[in-house]
Design an enzyme around this catalytic site. Structure first.
Site, mmCIF file in Angstrom:
data_model
loop_
_atom_site.group_PDB
_atom_site.id
_atom_site.type_symbol
_atom_site.label_atom_id
_atom_site.label_comp_id
_atom_site.label_asym_id
_atom_site.label_seq_id
_atom_site.Cartn_x
_atom_site.Cartn_y
_atom_site.Cartn_z
ATOM 1 N N GLU A 82 -13.394 0.031 17.165
ATOM 2 C CA GLU A 82 -14.539 -0.109 16.249
ATOM 3 C C GLU A 82 -15.634 -0.712 16.232
ATOM 4 O O GLU A 82 -15.528 -2.318 16.588
ATOM 5 C CB GLU A 82 -13.700 -0.143 14.495
ATOM 6 C CG GLU A 82 -12.986 1.340 14.872
ATOM 7 C CD GLU A 82 -11.721 0.857 12.962
ATOM 8 O OE1 GLU A 82 -11.021 1.251 12.799
ATOM 9 O OE2 GLU A 82 -11.816 -0.936 13.047
ATOM 10 N N CYS B 271 1.849 1.596 8.344
ATOM 11 C CA CYS B 271 2.463 0.218 8.842
ATOM 12 C C CYS B 271 1.442 -0.596 9.606
ATOM 13 O O CYS B 271 0.733 -0.424 10.178
ATOM 14 C CB CYS B 271 3.187 1.162 10.393
ATOM 15 S SG CYS B 271 2.090 2.102 10.930
ATOM 16 N N PRO B 272 2.120 -2.001 9.520
ATOM 17 C CA PRO B 272 1.500 -2.677 11.237
ATOM 18 C C PRO B 272 1.390 -2.325 11.565
ATOM 19 O O PRO B 272 2.265 -1.885 12.465
ATOM 20 C CB PRO B 272 1.994 -4.224 10.486
ATOM 21 C CG PRO B 272 3.529 -3.635 10.867
ATOM 22 C CD PRO B 272 3.508 -2.413 9.651
ATOM 23 N N ASP C 98 -8.612 6.955 8.815
ATOM 24 C CA ASP C 98 -10.440 6.046 8.552
ATOM 25 C C ASP C 98 -9.883 4.781 9.662
ATOM 26 O O ASP C 98 -11.003 3.987 9.372
ATOM 27 C CB ASP C 98 -9.370 5.203 7.292
ATOM 28 C CG ASP C 98 -10.836 4.479 6.608
ATOM 29 O OD1 ASP C 98 -11.651 5.222 6.039
ATOM 30 O OD2 ASP C 98 -10.699 3.254 6.098
ATOM 31 N N ILE D 124 0.868 -1.112 -0.007
ATOM 32 C CA ILE D 124 0.030 0.432 0.351
ATOM 33 C C ILE D 124 1.119 1.806 0.315
ATOM 34 O O ILE D 124 0.713 2.118 -0.730
ATOM 35 C CB ILE D 124 -0.907 -0.229 1.074
ATOM 36 C CG1 ILE D 124 -1.833 -1.222 1.240
ATOM 37 C CG2 ILE D 124 -1.742 1.342 1.687
ATOM 38 C CD1 ILE D 124 -2.994 -1.340 2.496
ATOM 39 N N ARG E 266 -3.797 1.426 11.321
ATOM 40 C CA ARG E 266 -4.725 0.909 12.458
ATOM 41 C C ARG E 266 -4.432 2.009 13.038
ATOM 42 O O ARG E 266 -3.946 2.903 13.700
ATOM 43 C CB ARG E 266 -3.871 -0.420 12.446
ATOM 44 C CG ARG E 266 -3.876 -1.818 12.158
ATOM 45 C CD ARG E 266 -5.420 -2.019 12.183
ATOM 46 N NE ARG E 266 -5.044 -3.856 11.539
ATOM 47 C CZ ARG E 266 -5.668 -3.933 10.371
ATOM 48 N NH1 ARG E 266 -6.025 -2.661 9.479
ATOM 49 N NH2 ARG E 266 -5.963 -4.898 9.147
ATOM 50 N N HIS F 160 -13.742 3.587 8.319
ATOM 51 C CA HIS F 160 -13.055 2.173 7.666
ATOM 52 C C HIS F 160 -13.773 1.785 6.145
ATOM 53 O O HIS F 160 -13.763 0.334 6.317
ATOM 54 C CB HIS F 160 -13.572 1.260 9.326
ATOM 55 C CG HIS F 160 -12.097 0.434 8.946
ATOM 56 N ND1 HIS F 160 -12.093 -0.363 10.099
ATOM 57 C CD2 HIS F 160 -11.393 -0.292 7.754
ATOM 58 C CE1 HIS F 160 -10.289 -1.635 9.943
ATOM 59 N NE2 HIS F 160 -10.824 -1.609 8.092
#
Length: 317
Positions: free
Chosen positions: A270, A212-213, A265, A166, A241, A291
């Site tokens: 959530e 990033c994760p 986003d 991404i 995230r 999201h």
């Protein structure tokens, strides 16, 4: 082979309702002799619905050790997602349950929303649309109405935090707008040739985009110190995230004009709690979408086909 999809509603219109494109589950359903799809599944319904299943398909339903130990027929879990944090992977391994995800199905969709956030901060198109909808342009004393500042992306600097598929796609799109792109090193990771130190990159940024994760290192990475290193005219965008950002610190930073704005986003929880500090009425220059970055129709179909490919391989193994 019997499969259950525990939360098919997360993919949208799979029942063929009118008003939106239908998501076609048939490539996945055709992998099994028996396929049961449920819209959503509460935690107390997981065991009952999965009792006879060889395969569980889930997006967000949590499958912990306690649940997995009560499902002796279960052979595999297929995530309708890339992230696998809602599965106890250690327990699955001990119980000889194979786990699959689908990578790279939403790369363009996420990159597209990232660029959209930047474009809106540059043109303030949403705000100007709202002025027209409220009748302000109709009352203007001249042909134009530029109540919000407009800038160009060309020549601006974008800092990427995270440089997977991404991040690389965002770089490609940003460069098409004539932007300069810097790839920041995530603290604690080895420095690569194409990276600069985060502390060096942030003061240069007009936009910072997170890709990033979520790890122990990146959780809360964007905090007061991070924001203080950015220019007061800079914007931050998060399509990664939610917990990568310390939300209280970001809310304070926006209110105190430490940075110019933020496009998000994702949030830490959530759907969000009403008391999330970023949902307060006094937060300026903040755009939040629910999201949706991953959720293009095309991405959903790639996800379904990716799951089907995994299950066909499982059937043939």
């Amino acid at each position: 082979m019997h499969a259950v999809f525990l939360d098919a509603d997360t993919l949208g219109n799979w029942k063929g309702q009118s008003g939106q494109p239908a998501v076609d589950l048939s490539p996945l359903a055709n992998c099994f002799t028996e396929f049961d799809a449920y819209g959503l599944t509460d935690p107390e319904q997981v065991i009952e619905r999965s009792q006879n299943a060889d395969v569980i398909i889930t997006n967000k339903v949590v499958l912990n050790r306690e649940a997995l130990e009560q499902l002796p027929n279960l052979k595999a879990i297929q995530l309708a997602a890339t992230g696998m944090n809602n599965i106890d992977l250690d327990a699955a391994k001990e119980l000889n349950i194979q786990c699959f995800n689908v990578a790279d199905y939403s790369t363009f969709a996420v990159a597209q929303l990232t660029i959209q956030f930047m474009l809106n901060f540059a043109t303030r198109a949403c705000e100007h649309y709202q002025l027209t909808a409220k009748g302000a342009w109709q009352k203007s004393r001249m042909f134009t109405l530029t109540d919000f500042p407009i800038m160009e992306l060309e020549g601006k600097t974008l800092v990427l935090v995270g440089y997977g598929n991404i991040g690389q796609k965002v770089e490609q799109l940003a460069q098409a707008f004539g932007m300069k792109v810097l790839v920041a090193n995530i603290p604690g990771r080895p420095m690569r040739d194409n990276q600069v130190a985060l502390g060096e990159a942030l003061p240069e940024a007009d936009f910072v985009s997170l890709h990033c994760p979520l790890t122990d290192v990146t959780q809360g990475l964007v905090d007061e110190s991070f924001l203080q290193q950015m220019k007061s005219t800079a914007y931050i965008i998060n399509t990664a995230r939610g917990p990568v950002i310390n939300e209280a610190d970001l809310a304070d930073g926006l209110k105190n004009k430490v940075i110019a704005g933020a496009g998000l986003d994702v949030l830490s929880v959530e759907p969000p709690s009403p008391d999330n500090p970023l949902l307060a009425n006094d937060i300026p220059n903040l755009a939040i979408t629910p999201h949706i970055a991953w959720a293009s129709h095309e991405a959903k179909q790639r996800l379904i086909q990716g799951m089907a490919d995994n299950m066909n391989k499982l059937n043939n193994s």
